[in-house]
Design an enzyme around this catalytic site. Sequence first.
Site, mmCIF file in Angstrom:
data_model
loop_
_atom_site.group_PDB
_atom_site.id
_atom_site.type_symbol
_atom_site.label_atom_id
_atom_site.label_comp_id
_atom_site.label_asym_id
_atom_site.label_seq_id
_atom_site.Cartn_x
_atom_site.Cartn_y
_atom_site.Cartn_z
ATOM 1 N N ARG A 143 6.486 0.798 1.095
ATOM 2 C CA ARG A 143 7.285 -0.368 0.686
ATOM 3 C C ARG A 143 8.193 -0.141 -0.513
ATOM 4 O O ARG A 143 7.861 0.626 -1.416
ATOM 5 C CB ARG A 143 6.337 -1.533 0.372
ATOM 6 C CG ARG A 143 5.630 -2.058 1.609
ATOM 7 C CD ARG A 143 4.602 -3.115 1.278
ATOM 8 N NE ARG A 143 3.992 -3.625 2.514
ATOM 9 C CZ ARG A 143 3.076 -2.947 3.221
ATOM 10 N NH1 ARG A 143 2.644 -1.771 2.814
ATOM 11 N NH2 ARG A 143 2.593 -3.460 4.336
ATOM 12 N N HIS B 226 8.801 0.955 5.474
ATOM 13 C CA HIS B 226 9.024 2.090 6.364
ATOM 14 C C HIS B 226 10.488 2.283 6.788
ATOM 15 O O HIS B 226 10.776 2.517 7.963
ATOM 16 C CB HIS B 226 8.131 1.975 7.598
ATOM 17 C CG HIS B 226 6.650 2.070 7.299
ATOM 18 N ND1 HIS B 226 6.139 2.788 6.248
ATOM 19 C CD2 HIS B 226 5.566 1.520 7.928
ATOM 20 C CE1 HIS B 226 4.810 2.699 6.241
ATOM 21 N NE2 HIS B 226 4.443 1.926 7.237
ATOM 22 N N HIS C 252 3.187 8.705 10.753
ATOM 23 C CA HIS C 252 2.308 7.535 10.856
ATOM 24 C C HIS C 252 1.346 7.651 12.047
ATOM 25 O O HIS C 252 1.173 6.690 12.803
ATOM 26 C CB HIS C 252 3.158 6.271 10.956
ATOM 27 C CG HIS C 252 2.524 5.047 10.374
ATOM 28 N ND1 HIS C 252 1.246 4.644 10.700
ATOM 29 C CD2 HIS C 252 2.983 4.141 9.487
ATOM 30 C CE1 HIS C 252 0.967 3.530 10.042
ATOM 31 N NE2 HIS C 252 2.001 3.202 9.289
ATOM 32 N N ASP D 242 -5.499 -0.618 2.862
ATOM 33 C CA ASP D 242 -4.063 -0.431 3.090
ATOM 34 C C ASP D 242 -3.489 -0.066 1.718
ATOM 35 O O ASP D 242 -2.663 -0.780 1.167
ATOM 36 C CB ASP D 242 -3.453 -1.721 3.660
ATOM 37 C CG ASP D 242 -2.078 -1.485 4.280
ATOM 38 O OD1 ASP D 242 -1.527 -0.384 4.082
ATOM 39 O OD2 ASP D 242 -1.560 -2.398 4.950
ATOM 40 N N GLU E 109 -1.488 8.562 5.619
ATOM 41 C CA GLU E 109 -0.059 8.850 5.496
ATOM 42 C C GLU E 109 0.190 9.517 4.143
ATOM 43 O O GLU E 109 0.135 8.858 3.113
ATOM 44 C CB GLU E 109 0.742 7.550 5.585
ATOM 45 C CG GLU E 109 0.495 6.742 6.838
ATOM 46 C CD GLU E 109 0.683 5.248 6.620
ATOM 47 O OE1 GLU E 109 1.803 4.834 6.294
ATOM 48 O OE2 GLU E 109 -0.287 4.485 6.753
HETATM 49 C C1 GLA Z 1 1.445 1.089 6.680
HETATM 50 C C2 GLA Z 1 1.474 -0.095 5.831
HETATM 51 C C3 GLA Z 1 0.689 -1.149 6.513
HETATM 52 C C4 GLA Z 1 1.237 -1.409 7.883
HETATM 53 C C5 GLA Z 1 1.209 -0.200 8.672
HETATM 54 C C6 GLA Z 1 1.837 -0.421 10.028
HETATM 55 O O1 GLA Z 1 0.226 1.675 6.674
HETATM 56 O O2 GLA Z 1 1.005 0.119 4.548
HETATM 57 O O3 GLA Z 1 0.707 -2.297 5.738
HETATM 58 O O4 GLA Z 1 2.550 -1.824 7.792
HETATM 59 O O5 GLA Z 1 1.906 0.782 7.992
HETATM 60 O O6 GLA Z 1 1.485 -1.612 10.604
#
Ligand code: GLA
Length: 383
Positions: A109, A134, A208, A280, A346
């Site tokens: 982000r 992304h 991803h 996350d 990731e």
């Molecule tokens: C990343 C983001 C998540 C989500 C995934 C895809 O991991 O951090 O919040 O957006 O991608 O859904």
Amino acid sequence: MNHLLRWTTMMGIILMSAMTFQGAGVKSGSTTKSSFGKTPEGEAIELYTLTNKNGVEAAITNYGGAVVSLKVPDREGNLGDVVLGYDSVDGYVADKNYFGAIIGRYGNRIGHAQFSLAGKTYTLAKNNGENTLHGGVRGFNKVVWTAKAVPAKGGQALELTYLSKDGEEGFPGNLKVRVVYTLTDTNELKIEYFATTDKKTVVNLTNHSYFNLAGPGSGDILRHILMIEADKFTPVDVGLIPTGELRDVAGTPFDFRKPTAIGARIGADDEQIKLGGGYDHNFVLRRKAGEAMSLAARVTEPTTGRVMEVWTTEPGVQLYTGNFLDGTVHGKGGIAYGKRSAFCLETQHFPDSPNQPKFPSTVLDPGAQYHTETVYKFSVEKR
Ligand code: GLA
């Protein structure tokens, strides 16, 4: 009788290993190309299947540069797919989960969908609440890459290139991107990312892939055992933007320094876990000075014995536990992908780095070469 049986079994084993040995000597890898369908604009999309000398297989499409399937052995030697994906390009065109794709120009982000660079403010698309996620509305996961099989020592390699034009998704600079996937004969999927620009810009490329080492469709990943080489993580606000703090993992559900089941603390009464709807979050990797590649994480799946190690040159890794998957998306073979049926690791620079002066820089200058490398290494653990 007993003796005879033992003798025949022994001879059998010797013969079998001789055959295997001979087989290994003559076997070599291969790369093949097949049709993966057409985009809505009518562009033909390909699927490249890389096979190493052990029969391990990685299928990659030039649509979004996505890893479509990855077949690796379990402890009995049976090959099985360990990533989520779709049977044809149509699935990837419609996809909102970024399955297996190359993510860019900025992975993760950027807060308030803007940043300043060299005295200029750049405004990006808001595709995740107030923020950019992304790469924006049409990130590198939704573009057609130019693909070509390239020679690689001890493996099979596929090179993908893409020119992201100045102003694309609001980012400055013509960015020439090259990603090389190599499936090595030691069962590694290596990903090298290269980029150059003609204007100062920001870059943060990643992949991803969603992993389930027991195989997609085998349920959730909560019993996978995870270790992350991180003493700190970057806590986030309600929009999942880092607050800027580097917080100790000690005493929190984010402490994966000792191998722990992913599900052990995923339901903890913890502010950060609640904000993410599970994990996350970006982890700050422990790195030794001067070390180019280091171990970031290791995941073990107890029933199949599959082990995946993640090695990277990057300073961070996002652990995402498939919190947004809800069973409505059907993937390869029609399998419904339920909540937490896969995890992502990731490798990346920290989220929102363009707005966080204390985070490692993601700025790329004209004349400089962006180069990062990540390796997913597969093996098995004996019972
Ligand atoms: C990343 C983001 C998540 C989500 C995934 C895809 O991991 O951090 O919040 O957006 O991608 O859904």
